[in-house]
Design a protein around this motif. Structure first.
Motif, PDB file in Angstrom:
ATOM      1  N   GLU A  30      11.202  12.414  -5.435  1.00 24.52           N
ATOM      2  CA  GLU A  30      10.187  13.266  -4.807  1.00 24.52           C
ATOM      3  C   GLU A  30      10.339  13.319  -3.290  1.00 24.52           C
ATOM      4  OE1 GLU A  30       5.360  13.720  -4.973  1.00 24.52           O
ATOM      5  OE2 GLU A  30       6.424  12.933  -6.734  1.00 24.52           O
ATOM      6  N   LEU A  31      10.757  12.201  -2.691  1.00 20.45           N
ATOM      7  CA  LEU A  31      10.896  12.138  -1.234  1.00 20.45           C
ATOM      8  C   LEU A  31      12.319  12.426  -0.749  1.00 20.45           C
ATOM      9  CD1 LEU A  31       8.589   9.077  -0.450  1.00 20.45           C
ATOM     10  CD2 LEU A  31       8.066  11.506  -0.249  1.00 20.45           C
ATOM     11  N   GLY A  32      13.245  12.571  -1.694  1.00 18.77           N
ATOM     12  CA  GLY A  32      14.617  12.915  -1.322  1.00 18.77           C
ATOM     13  C   GLY A  32      15.376  11.792  -0.646  1.00 18.77           C
ATOM     14  N   VAL A  33      15.115  10.551  -1.073  1.00 16.01           N
ATOM     15  CA  VAL A  33      15.818   9.386  -0.532  1.00 16.01           C
ATOM     16  C   VAL A  33      16.290   8.505  -1.683  1.00 16.01           C
ATOM     17  CG1 VAL A  33      14.522   9.386   1.646  1.00 16.01           C
ATOM     18  CG2 VAL A  33      13.674   8.052  -0.286  1.00 16.01           C
ATOM     19  N   SER A  34      17.004   7.453  -1.358  1.00 16.74           N
ATOM     20  CA  SER A  34      17.477   6.534  -2.394  1.00 16.74           C
ATOM     21  C   SER A  34      16.352   5.598  -2.836  1.00 16.74           C
ATOM     22  CB  SER A  34      18.650   5.704  -1.863  1.00 16.74           C
ATOM     23  OG  SER A  34      18.187   4.757  -0.914  1.00 16.74           O
ATOM     24  N   ARG A  35      16.529   5.040  -4.012  1.00 18.13           N
ATOM     25  CA  ARG A  35      15.562   4.074  -4.530  1.00 18.13           C
ATOM     26  C   ARG A  35      15.477   2.862  -3.606  1.00 18.13           C
ATOM     27  NH1 ARG A  35      15.497  -0.213  -6.979  1.00 18.13           N
ATOM     28  NH2 ARG A  35      14.101  -0.986  -8.562  1.00 18.13           N
ATOM     29  N   GLN A  36      16.602   2.465  -3.016  1.00 13.31           N
ATOM     30  CA  GLN A  36      16.616   1.313  -2.116  1.00 13.31           C
ATOM     31  C   GLN A  36      15.744   1.562  -0.889  1.00 13.31           C
ATOM     32  OE1 GLN A  36      17.734  -1.693  -2.792  1.00 13.31           O
ATOM     33  NE2 GLN A  36      16.883  -2.368  -0.851  1.00 13.31           N
ATOM     34  N   ILE A  37      15.724   2.775  -0.386  1.00 13.91           N
ATOM     35  CA  ILE A  37      14.853   3.120   0.745  1.00 13.91           C
ATOM     36  C   ILE A  37      13.389   2.920   0.335  1.00 13.91           C
ATOM     37  CG2 ILE A  37      14.022   5.026   2.202  1.00 13.91           C
ATOM     38  CD1 ILE A  37      16.713   4.011   3.118  1.00 13.91           C
ATOM     39  N   ILE A  38      13.068   3.329  -0.893  1.00 16.32           N
ATOM     40  CA  ILE A  38      11.687   3.172  -1.393  1.00 16.32           C
ATOM     41  C   ILE A  38      11.330   1.691  -1.480  1.00 16.32           C
ATOM     42  CG2 ILE A  38      10.127   3.565  -3.354  1.00 16.32           C
ATOM     43  CD1 ILE A  38      10.858   6.071  -1.563  1.00 16.32           C
ATOM     44  N   VAL A  39      12.246   0.869  -1.972  1.00 16.78           N
ATOM     45  CA  VAL A  39      12.000  -0.580  -2.051  1.00 16.78           C
ATOM     46  C   VAL A  39      11.720  -1.135  -0.652  1.00 16.78           C
ATOM     47  CG1 VAL A  39      13.090  -2.807  -2.590  1.00 16.78           C
ATOM     48  CG2 VAL A  39      13.318  -0.894  -4.188  1.00 16.78           C
ATOM     49  N   GLN A  40      12.506  -0.705   0.321  1.00 16.18           N
ATOM     50  CA  GLN A  40      12.291  -1.161   1.701  1.00 16.18           C
ATOM     51  C   GLN A  40      10.959  -0.661   2.251  1.00 16.18           C
ATOM     52  OE1 GLN A  40      15.812   0.264   3.692  1.00 16.18           O
ATOM     53  NE2 GLN A  40      17.134  -1.260   2.718  1.00 16.18           N
ATOM     54  N   ASP A  41      10.624   0.595   1.967  1.00 13.62           N
ATOM     55  CA  ASP A  41       9.345   1.145   2.430  1.00 13.62           C
ATOM     56  C   ASP A  41       8.171   0.396   1.799  1.00 13.62           C
ATOM     57  OD1 ASP A  41      10.501   3.004   4.104  1.00 13.62           O
ATOM     58  OD2 ASP A  41      10.210   4.711   2.749  1.00 13.62           O
ATOM     59  N   ILE A  42       8.285   0.085   0.528  1.00 13.35           N
ATOM     60  CA  ILE A  42       7.218  -0.666  -0.161  1.00 13.35           C
ATOM     61  C   ILE A  42       7.028  -2.020   0.519  1.00 13.35           C
ATOM     62  CG2 ILE A  42       6.578  -1.846  -2.320  1.00 13.35           C
ATOM     63  CD1 ILE A  42       6.249   1.155  -2.652  1.00 13.35           C
ATOM     64  N   ALA A  43       8.124  -2.690   0.849  1.00 17.28           N
ATOM     65  CA  ALA A  43       8.042  -3.995   1.521  1.00 17.28           C
ATOM     66  C   ALA A  43       7.344  -3.856   2.878  1.00 17.28           C
ATOM     67  CB  ALA A  43       9.434  -4.592   1.698  1.00 17.28           C
ATOM     68  N   LEU A  44       7.675  -2.813   3.619  1.00 18.05           N
ATOM     69  CA  LEU A  44       7.027  -2.594   4.924  1.00 18.05           C
ATOM     70  C   LEU A  44       5.547  -2.279   4.760  1.00 18.05           C
ATOM     71  CD1 LEU A  44       9.811  -0.503   6.692  1.00 18.05           C
ATOM     72  CD2 LEU A  44       9.052  -2.811   7.308  1.00 18.05           C
ATOM     73  N   LEU A  45       5.202  -1.492   3.763  1.00 15.19           N
ATOM     74  CA  LEU A  45       3.797  -1.148   3.524  1.00 15.19           C
ATOM     75  C   LEU A  45       2.993  -2.377   3.097  1.00 15.19           C
ATOM     76  CD1 LEU A  45       4.339   2.301   1.803  1.00 15.19           C
ATOM     77  CD2 LEU A  45       3.151   1.901   3.981  1.00 15.19           C
ATOM     78  N   ARG A  46       3.607  -3.215   2.279  1.00 15.10           N
ATOM     79  CA  ARG A  46       2.925  -4.461   1.881  1.00 15.10           C
ATOM     80  C   ARG A  46       2.699  -5.357   3.097  1.00 15.10           C
ATOM     81  NH1 ARG A  46       6.403  -5.702  -3.552  1.00 15.10           N
ATOM     82  NH2 ARG A  46       5.010  -4.684  -5.036  1.00 15.10           N
ATOM     83  N   ALA A  47       3.688  -5.417   3.964  1.00 16.69           N
ATOM     84  CA  ALA A  47       3.559  -6.220   5.186  1.00 16.69           C
ATOM     85  C   ALA A  47       2.443  -5.682   6.074  1.00 16.69           C
ATOM     86  CB  ALA A  47       4.878  -6.249   5.952  1.00 16.69           C
ATOM     87  N   ALA A  48       2.133  -4.389   5.936  1.00 15.76           N
ATOM     88  CA  ALA A  48       1.048  -3.760   6.695  1.00 15.76           C
ATOM     89  C   ALA A  48      -0.268  -3.796   5.901  1.00 15.76           C
ATOM     90  CB  ALA A  48       1.418  -2.328   7.041  1.00 15.76           C
ATOM     91  N   ASN A  49      -0.326  -4.713   4.919  1.00 13.84           N
ATOM     92  CA  ASN A  49      -1.534  -4.957   4.114  1.00 13.84           C
ATOM     93  C   ASN A  49      -1.917  -3.815   3.180  1.00 13.84           C
ATOM     94  OD1 ASN A  49      -1.980  -7.599   5.016  1.00 13.84           O
ATOM     95  ND2 ASN A  49      -2.878  -6.798   6.903  1.00 13.84           N
ATOM     96  N   LYS A  50      -0.969  -3.009   2.765  1.00 15.13           N
ATOM     97  CA  LYS A  50      -1.230  -2.029   1.710  1.00 15.13           C
ATOM     98  C   LYS A  50      -1.060  -2.763   0.391  1.00 15.13           C
ATOM     99  CE  LYS A  50      -1.772   1.514   4.389  1.00 15.13           C
ATOM    100  NZ  LYS A  50      -3.079   2.062   4.647  1.00 15.13           N
ATOM    101  N   ASN A  51      -2.038  -2.664  -0.476  1.00 16.94           N
ATOM    102  CA  ASN A  51      -2.027  -3.415  -1.727  1.00 16.94           C
ATOM    103  C   ASN A  51      -1.252  -2.640  -2.794  1.00 16.94           C
ATOM    104  OD1 ASN A  51      -2.500  -5.400  -3.548  1.00 16.94           O
ATOM    105  ND2 ASN A  51      -4.706  -5.096  -3.676  1.00 16.94           N
TER     106      ASN A  51
END
Length: 170
Positions: A30-51
């Motif tokens: 949907e975002l036009g990126v690799s799955r690995q980018i999504i994994v990295q984004d999820i890690a950054l969002l979790r670090a920013a207290n997104k549950n």
């Protein structure tokens, strides 16, 4: 699309799902990126207290609703009783958020489950069986914890009573 903008869109995708999980591959497409980018984004969002929770079905944004209560139940049972234990909880109105074991060497090991109904229970048990997975509870001779959410304390009391009646409660 830059990282911050992509992560905002990722959160919007999760919010639109209203508590239903979506795979990392679907988000990546949907975002036009690799799955690995999504994994990295999820890690950054979790670090920013997104549950953001990882489940066997994908990612979901977990927001505890107003008025929702939770309780941890310390239980012990055989592998053959997993389905019955989980069904007992959901049949009484509980949502199983996780499983936790406290290991002598590794400390606390926790994984998200997010099981809300019998369909979720059956899917989880099927995956355990198909993958010949050893449940976490096997690390601690069957003893483990579940964090369970419900709409009120009465439901949690009912779950506790049912688990005790089946001799699952420690």
């Amino acid at each position: 699309m830059e990282g911050p903008e992509r992560r905002e869109k990722l959160i919007a995708i999760l919010e639109d799902r209203k508590g239903k999980s979506i795979s990392g591959s679907e988000i990546a497409r949907e975002l036009g990126v690799s799955r690995q980018i999504i994994v990295q984004d999820i890690a950054l969002l979790r670090a920013a207290n997104k549950n953001i929770v990882s489940t066997t079905k994908g990612y979901l944004l977990h927001r505890q609703e107003t008025g929702i209560v939770s309780r941890c139940f310390l239980v012990r049972h055989s592998t053959e009783q997993i389905e019955d234990e989980l069904c007992t909880i959901v049949d009484h109105g509980g949502k199983i958020l996780d499983v936790i074991v406290r290991h002598d060497i590794y400390g606390e090991i926790r994984t998200d489950l997010i099981i809300s109904n019998r369909e979720d229970v059956y899917a989880f048990v099927k995956r355990v069986n198909e993958n010949q997975t050893v449940p976490l509870k096997e690390l601690t001779d069957g003893t483990h914890l579940h964090t369970v959410e419900a709409s009120n304390e009465y439901i949690l009391d009912s779950i506790e009573e049912a688990l005790r009646a089946k001799d699952y409660l420690v």
